[in-house]
Design a protein around this motif. Sequence first.
Motif, PDB file in Angstrom:
ATOM      1  N   ARG A  71       0.814  -1.226   0.000  1.00 36.69           N
ATOM      2  CA  ARG A  71       0.000   0.000   0.000  1.00 36.69           C
ATOM      3  C   ARG A  71       0.842   1.268   0.000  1.00 36.69           C
ATOM      4  O   ARG A  71       0.300   2.367   0.025  1.00 36.69           O
ATOM      5  CB  ARG A  71      -0.927   0.006   1.219  1.00 36.69           C
ATOM      6  CG  ARG A  71      -2.018  -1.047   1.170  1.00 36.69           C
ATOM      7  CD  ARG A  71      -3.150  -0.713   2.134  1.00 36.69           C
ATOM      8  NE  ARG A  71      -2.739  -0.737   3.522  1.00 36.69           N
ATOM      9  CZ  ARG A  71      -3.032  -1.713   4.390  1.00 36.69           C
ATOM     10  NH1 ARG A  71      -3.724  -2.774   3.964  1.00 36.69           N
ATOM     11  NH2 ARG A  71      -2.635  -1.655   5.638  1.00 36.69           N
ATOM     12  N   GLY A  72       2.170   1.125  -0.036  1.00 34.09           N
ATOM     13  CA  GLY A  72       3.033   2.299  -0.039  1.00 34.09           C
ATOM     14  C   GLY A  72       3.102   3.022   1.286  1.00 34.09           C
ATOM     15  O   GLY A  72       3.457   4.200   1.333  1.00 34.09           O
ATOM     16  N   GLN A  73       2.813   2.325   2.386  1.00 31.99           N
ATOM     17  CA  GLN A  73       2.872   2.956   3.697  1.00 31.99           C
ATOM     18  C   GLN A  73       4.296   3.023   4.242  1.00 31.99           C
ATOM     19  O   GLN A  73       4.521   3.658   5.276  1.00 31.99           O
ATOM     20  CB  GLN A  73       1.970   2.199   4.677  1.00 31.99           C
ATOM     21  CG  GLN A  73       0.487   2.344   4.374  1.00 31.99           C
ATOM     22  CD  GLN A  73      -0.379   1.575   5.361  1.00 31.99           C
ATOM     23  OE1 GLN A  73      -0.726   0.426   5.116  1.00 31.99           O
ATOM     24  NE2 GLN A  73      -0.723   2.212   6.467  1.00 31.99           N
ATOM     25  N   GLU A  76       9.775   1.300   0.979  1.00 36.22           N
ATOM     26  CA  GLU A  76       9.834   0.256  -0.040  1.00 36.22           C
ATOM     27  C   GLU A  76       9.364  -1.064   0.564  1.00 36.22           C
ATOM     28  O   GLU A  76       9.532  -1.307   1.760  1.00 36.22           O
ATOM     29  CB  GLU A  76      11.253   0.098  -0.596  1.00 36.22           C
ATOM     30  CG  GLU A  76      12.312  -0.232   0.433  1.00 36.22           C
ATOM     31  CD  GLU A  76      13.705  -0.290  -0.152  1.00 36.22           C
ATOM     32  OE1 GLU A  76      13.876  -0.927  -1.214  1.00 36.22           O
ATOM     33  OE2 GLU A  76      14.621   0.297   0.448  1.00 36.22           O
TER      34      GLU A  76
END
Length: 443
Positions: A71-73, A76
């Motif tokens: 989810r790009g939280q 990387e």
Amino acid sequence: MSTWRRLLSVLMVGGLSAGVFLAVPPAAVAAPSSGSAVAQLGSNFRFGVASSGFQTEGHNRDSNWTRYGARGQVVEPVGNAVDFFHRYPEDIAHARALGVSVYRVSVEWSRVEPVPGRDDPAAWAFYDRVIGGIVAAGMTPMITLNHWVHPGWEVDRGGWNRSGMADDLIGFATKVVDRYAWARPSWVTFNEPTEYVRRELTFGGLRPQNVNRMVDGIVRAHRTLYAHIHAVQPEAQVTSNLAYFPIPGVQAFLEGLFPRRMAGTLDVIGVDQYYSVSLLDVSAAASATGDFARSSQAPEAIYYVLRHVAREFPGVPVYVVENGLATDGAGRRPDGYRRADHLRDTVYWIQRAVADGVDVVGYNYWSLTDNYEWGDYTAHFGLYTVDVAGDPSLTRRPTPAVAAYRQIIADRGVPAGYRPTRAPVLCSFVDVPDSCAHPAVVR
């Protein structure tokens, strides 16, 4: 104030102010003895290396942490990490060559139970090979049952927002204990449970109103697993390692959340220590914001930590489950500290703690190889460095700390005439007011 609000407030970076330091009331402390400069560590002292499954294995199954990456939280996703999944024989051989007696690993719940109620025999076979390989190499496994990761299907069920999560985890962990008790391992039920809670809050896996539910569930699961481990392996050593947070007022609160509620079910007090804060270097405590490579490093911090833990948990031996130094990929830091020097300095202060009567029984270096540091590969902690981004072969390259650690283990510590490369700092926040009233002195 509710537990979750207190947890959020005490972990704010603003708590590093001198005002917090000055607000800490005096406490009764015992002066260190005037014993020998250092005591060589006896044959029963255990030197080890540490790692975790999610951070090293790669080829991970669906979990809370693979989802945070997807989810790009985080900076990387984990990718295939350093591919311990295929390269474990090499890493076990490196650990054996160091001379360590303990190799810490974890068993990933999401790998062995990818769907609820259905285990993957191939996953269990992988861990059979890993645990068997450690034992065959003459080392004792230290097995972590939960290192902040749980299956994606548990996320879908609500994770720690539901009380049944503790029961599910107990079921998984009981299978691990039953399967590997033959190896006579030591056990870590939960790695740094306060950090597990904080990170689940940070990434949205836990709703703030359910913090008490997660804390209570972890404590209940730990106590249940402690009883089961001792039923099948009576001589086992069981702990849940605490992350030492060197900010006045914060550490006492965090100790109240877990280790004090686990009293009577901790055979050793496991402690993780990574950085320091003092009156003179408040701004350098960058690790409070996640920048470990710029975090303040006063090596005598471990001495204060050990004195503090011995004072707060009298009669229980202390094991340093994790300690290490973050650098860039070339082994550099802005402060110029090098891994080999930091390692020798740290062991000196452990020996000093032992000489002053602290019952320290073991030390694990974090980590054997570089790994995924919960969001990216920027910080390098490994005795063996691995260029995940630039080297498809994932070659393990020894740092100078490999030779340093091998010598330390062979000699059971640093020699009597050793002097740390850095002088102790004034009034370390690691344990005030004791550090001010009874400062560490190089002998």
